[in-house]
Design an enzyme around this catalytic site. Structure first.
Site, PDB file in Angstrom:
ATOM      1  N   GLU A   1       0.744  -1.395  -0.039  1.00  0.00           N
ATOM      2  CA  GLU A   1      -0.150  -0.050  -0.017  1.00  0.00           C
ATOM      3  C   GLU A   1       0.883   1.258   0.242  1.00  0.00           C
ATOM      4  O   GLU A   1       1.808   1.377   0.811  1.00  0.00           O
ATOM      5  CB  GLU A   1      -1.017   0.029   1.271  1.00  0.00           C
ATOM      6  CG  GLU A   1      -1.635   1.251   1.505  1.00  0.00           C
ATOM      7  CD  GLU A   1      -2.344   1.124   2.789  1.00  0.00           C
ATOM      8  OE1 GLU A   1      -3.369   1.812   2.777  1.00  0.00           O
ATOM      9  OE2 GLU A   1      -1.725   0.661   3.808  1.00  0.00           O
TER      10      GLU A   1
ATOM     11  N   LYS B   1      -9.705  -1.057  -1.597  1.00  0.00           N
ATOM     12  CA  LYS B   1     -10.050  -1.094  -0.082  1.00  0.00           C
ATOM     13  C   LYS B   1     -11.493  -1.071   0.534  1.00  0.00           C
ATOM     14  O   LYS B   1     -12.151  -0.032   0.257  1.00  0.00           O
ATOM     15  CB  LYS B   1      -9.131  -0.144   0.776  1.00  0.00           C
ATOM     16  CG  LYS B   1      -8.982  -0.374   2.244  1.00  0.00           C
ATOM     17  CD  LYS B   1      -8.223   0.870   2.786  1.00  0.00           C
ATOM     18  CE  LYS B   1      -8.171   0.476   4.383  1.00  0.00           C
ATOM     19  NZ  LYS B   1      -7.230   1.350   5.126  1.00  0.00           N
TER      20      LYS B   1
ATOM     21  N   CYS C   1      -4.222  -3.190   4.361  1.00  0.00           N
ATOM     22  CA  CYS C   1      -4.193  -2.694   5.530  1.00  0.00           C
ATOM     23  C   CYS C   1      -5.170  -3.267   6.629  1.00  0.00           C
ATOM     24  O   CYS C   1      -5.374  -4.271   6.651  1.00  0.00           O
ATOM     25  CB  CYS C   1      -3.894  -1.040   5.349  1.00  0.00           C
ATOM     26  SG  CYS C   1      -3.222  -0.358   7.032  1.00  0.00           S
TER      27      CYS C   1
END
Length: 506
Positions: A249, A309, A360
């Site tokens: 990321e 995401k 994440c």
């Protein structure tokens, strides 16, 4: 005070301490301290427990802002207060340790998704890596393991508090412990379908390592140089050719489709290595929004499939109620555009491999990875930055969650971080390759592919869905039904007076 201390003790089950065995004891202490009280007072020690637990566990949030740490930890602590009010009500029911465990699980599920996108950090199951309990993840899922751990703690509490139901509590403790430990005797066996070689690039962040945005050009250049260096080693015969390359990321913090320099860097890297790169990039979505994406970048075809995401961080990647908070409160002016949430359920196709992606904090949520694995993903990858937290325990906590997911899903898993923790994890949770934080490193490992689905992938999904409705139903039964029969107002009728029998005349 005792409840707050018990909450702090629970936080010790997670990195950086990682002492798992305090976990059932801390849960037992929670139940012992709230169960004997009226519901109108039990929320107080419940809240104190949550304060002790959340403020210590998420100490790393101070790296964002002390106010963010205070607000987020305080909000999460409220859920333990809410649970505290429910425990005395559920204690009226038969088999109450089981229902308290269901309520604990429902609380974890609720706070993992609400308000906004919730905060899953601190689920009981996230502390079981490298313990005899870990193999149970593949059979009952992370949510199922949380349920069994909570049941273990609640039955210990029932034994401590004593009463006529001690034999039942002892039996329940044996059942919970058996369900948690028996899988270690026969761990889930993957069904390998071949393998691929994955190269994972950690480019590092210049300076103190915390501010990617301030040095975003250098971050992308580091990724480029490390990948070109890998290509040179492959050409020299010092390393094997990978099947694809994984970048983290924030490999680029600007849109590679609008920034020519970044576009050229990615294209150069892909052409040099000659295989697809899964690039972590920020992509513009109009003047007011941005997307955090994993983009499959082919050396011949360029950008292809993308994963967006699914769970942006509120007040970190978007501002809820922006019209209320504005963008000048605290550090909110650092978030000029809100990040959009992704909805993809299918895995990415990288070369000939189906890959489940998580960006994440996505790895801590169930939905995205469950969806992609049940749609055929053979391998899991996690793209993360975490540079802001590089000097805290957050990077270790998140890496442990990634290991939990590998075991639960029965998949090899590769983690690419911009400066730590980067690693390759086998399906049993073993770390087979790792890079030191705050270094430039390239890992390459042969990982197994598997499209079989563990029982835990399905079980965890349904345990999470059913725990909440079951808890609400049981609370209603206790308050409206069982409570009326057992409450102090429902006294046993007084026995009839004995009458002296009359003498019979003969």
């Amino acid at each position: 005070m005792l409840a707050a201390v018990a909450g702090v003790v629970l936080s010790l089950a997670y990195p950086p301490v990682g002492f798992f065995w305090v976990l059932p004891l801390a849960v037992a202490a929670y139940v012992v301290l709230v169960a004997p009280l009226p519901a109108g007072r039990a929320w107080v020690p419940g809240l104190a427990f949550g304060i002790g637990f959340c403020y210590v566990l998420m100490w790393w949030m101070r790296a964002v802002d002390p106010y963010a740490w205070l607000a987020l930890s305080g909000l999460e602590a409220l859920f333990y207060g809410l649970l505290g009010a429910a425990v005395p009500v559920l204690r009226r029911l038969p088999l109450w340790p089981l229902w308290v465990a269901a309520a604990w699980t429902a609380m974890e599920v609720l706070r993992s998704g609400w308000p906004f996108s919730g905060m899953p950090w601190g689920r009981l199951a996230f502390a079981v890596v490298d313990t005899p309990v870990a193999p149970a993840l593949a059979y009952v899922g992370a949510t199922g393991v949380s349920l069994l751990l909570a049941m273990t703690g609640a039955t210990i509490a029932a034994l401590v508090m004593g009463g006529a139901r001690r034999p039942v509590a002892a039996g329940a403790l044996v059942v919970a412990a058996t369900a948690l430990l028996a899988p270690a005797l026969h761990p889930w066996q993957p069904s390998p379908e071949g393998s691929v070689r994955v190269a994972v690039v950690q480019g590092d962040v210049p300076g103190d390592g915390t501010d990617v945005l301030a040095v975003y050009r250098q971050v992308t250049d580091n990724q480029l140089r490390a990948t070109v260096g890998l290509a040179d080693e492959v050409a020299d015969g010092h390393r094997a050719q990978p099947d694809f390359v994984l970048w983290p990321e924030n490999s680029t913090a600007v849109d590679p489709f609008n920034d020519a320099q970044t576009h050229d860097a990615i294209t150069t890297a892909a052409s040099a290595i000659g295989v697809p790169i899964l690039v972590g990039a920020m992509v513009d979505a109009g003047p007011d929004h941005v997307m955090n994406q994993g983009i499959v970048w082919d050396p011949l075809l360029g950008a292809g499939e993308r994963y967006t995401k699914r769970h942006p961080v509120p007040f970190g990647e978007y501002i809820p109620w922006r019209n209320v908070f504005g963008d000048s409160f605290g550090k909110l002016d650092m978030i000029p555009r809100d990040m959009l949430s992704g909805t993809r359920r299918e895995p990415l196709r990288i070369g000939g491999t189906l890959v489940a992606d998580a960006i994440c904090f996505d790895v801590a949520y169930d939905d995205g990875l469950y969806d992609q694995v049940t749609h055929g993903a053979q391998l899991v990858v996690v793209q993360t930055s975490n540079a802001m937290f590089i000097h805290t325990a957050q990077i270790e906590q998140q890496f442990e969650i990634s290991r939990v997911r590998a075991i639960e899903l029965g998949r090899s898993l590769a983690v690419a971080s911009v400066n730590g923790r980067t690693g390759v994890i086998a399906a049993d949770g073993e770390v087979v390759a790792a890079a030191s934080p705050r270094t430039t490193a390239v890992l390459d490992a042969e990982v197994r592919l598997d499209s079989s689905v563990t029982p835990g992938t399905y079980a965890g999904h349904w345990v999470g869905r059913l725990a909440g409705p079951l808890t609400v139903l049981l609370l209603l039964v206790s308050l409206l039904g069982y409570g009326r029969r057992r409450g102090p107002e429902a006294r046993e009728p007084a026995p009839l007076p004995q009458r002296t029998p009359e003498l019979t005349r003969h």
